[in-house]
Design a protein around this motif. Sequence first.
Motif, mmCIF file in Angstrom:
data_model
loop_
_atom_site.group_PDB
_atom_site.id
_atom_site.type_symbol
_atom_site.label_atom_id
_atom_site.label_comp_id
_atom_site.label_asym_id
_atom_site.label_seq_id
_atom_site.Cartn_x
_atom_site.Cartn_y
_atom_site.Cartn_z
ATOM 1 N N GLY A 23 27.011 -14.767 -50.507
ATOM 2 C CA GLY A 23 27.201 -14.641 -49.070
ATOM 3 C C GLY A 23 25.920 -14.380 -48.325
ATOM 4 N N SER A 24 24.891 -13.959 -49.048
ATOM 5 C CA SER A 24 23.605 -13.687 -48.407
ATOM 6 C C SER A 24 22.778 -14.959 -48.305
ATOM 7 N N CYS A 25 21.807 -14.942 -47.397
ATOM 8 C CA CYS A 25 20.907 -16.092 -47.233
ATOM 9 C C CYS A 25 20.131 -16.333 -48.509
ATOM 10 N N GLN A 26 19.655 -15.267 -49.131
ATOM 11 C CA GLN A 26 18.835 -15.395 -50.338
ATOM 12 C C GLN A 26 19.637 -15.996 -51.491
ATOM 13 N N TYR A 27 20.868 -15.535 -51.658
ATOM 14 C CA TYR A 27 21.727 -16.052 -52.734
ATOM 15 C C TYR A 27 21.919 -17.555 -52.575
ATOM 16 N N ALA A 28 22.237 -17.983 -51.357
ATOM 17 C CA ALA A 28 22.494 -19.406 -51.113
ATOM 18 C C ALA A 28 21.241 -20.243 -51.357
ATOM 19 N N ALA A 29 20.086 -19.727 -50.925
ATOM 20 C CA ALA A 29 18.842 -20.482 -51.080
ATOM 21 C C ALA A 29 18.457 -20.623 -52.548
ATOM 22 N N VAL A 30 18.557 -19.517 -53.296
ATOM 23 C CA VAL A 30 18.199 -19.551 -54.718
ATOM 24 C C VAL A 30 19.171 -20.432 -55.492
ATOM 25 N N LEU A 31 20.455 -20.314 -55.202
ATOM 26 C CA LEU A 31 21.455 -21.111 -55.918
ATOM 27 C C LEU A 31 21.224 -22.605 -55.686
ATOM 28 N N ALA A 32 20.895 -22.977 -54.449
ATOM 29 C CA ALA A 32 20.630 -24.390 -54.157
ATOM 30 C C ALA A 32 19.412 -24.875 -54.936
ATOM 31 N N GLN A 50 13.274 -20.010 -45.810
ATOM 32 C CA GLN A 50 14.685 -20.109 -45.437
ATOM 33 C C GLN A 50 15.295 -18.777 -45.049
ATOM 34 N N CYS A 51 14.729 -17.676 -45.566
ATOM 35 C CA CYS A 51 15.293 -16.362 -45.295
ATOM 36 C C CYS A 51 14.212 -15.412 -44.763
ATOM 37 N N ALA A 52 14.625 -14.494 -43.915
ATOM 38 C CA ALA A 52 13.674 -13.586 -43.258
ATOM 39 C C ALA A 52 13.046 -12.617 -44.243
ATOM 40 N N THR A 53 13.811 -12.150 -45.214
ATOM 41 C CA THR A 53 13.303 -11.182 -46.185
ATOM 42 C C THR A 53 13.692 -11.589 -47.585
ATOM 43 N N TRP A 54 12.879 -11.106 -48.530
ATOM 44 C CA TRP A 54 13.154 -11.307 -49.940
ATOM 45 C C TRP A 54 12.997 -9.990 -50.706
#
Length: 231
Positions: free
Chosen positions: A134-143, A227-231
């Motif tokens: 559900g987080s931006c980071q999860y979606a970006a890494v999974l893609a 893609q995401c503001a923070t990591w």
Amino acid sequence: VNLIRQIVFCFLLPAFMAFSAAAANAATPNKALGCDEGVSPVVIDIDINDGRVVIKNTLDKAALGTLAGLPNTAVARMAQHVAGVTHSLYEQRFRVSVRATQNANGYCVTLKSVKAKIGFSGMNVHVARDYQDGSCQYAAVLAHEHSHVNLNRNVLKGYATYFETVLRAIAGDIGPTRVQVPKDAALQMAETIKTRMEPSFAAFEKAISAVNTAYDSDKEYDRLQAQCATW
């Protein structure tokens, strides 16, 4: 975890292999003298397995950093941390059957069929548990990791015909042999297939490594981080 080679050799010796002495004596003269008559083409059945993908979100970035140092992994690094890993499990399975005919000199054994399963037994896609679904980071890494999965499958697809061509050539080159114990011949035929297929698998694994390394460029990591503001 080193390269996982699931190599299985099953020798299916037909029931008519167990001839009685009387049946052996009744063999025709040419069968008693040689072991090269009436050889049928080897039946080849090859299954290219593109692997079941399992998504895991249980390891933190530190644990993924350890996993990333192992063979057969593709990695997503963000700000010097490992955010995702795709771990590929290679598969090579062979099922070999032979035809054994008894004659006065022992058994004439020919290779009857080879069933092969080649590719991936699975691909484990890890996303660091620091990033929840559900987080931006999860979606970006999974893609990003799914791109590695697609790269692996595309290379496998490109090698499918090559694997079949090589396997057919090897199987066709294994001639009949005369032995006292049919299983000995079956074991040797299987070992021959395994050994002679190795260069093909090595080339495939090298190609997998090359395309994944090329994909994990600085440009790709910059794109992913943006893609995401923070990591």
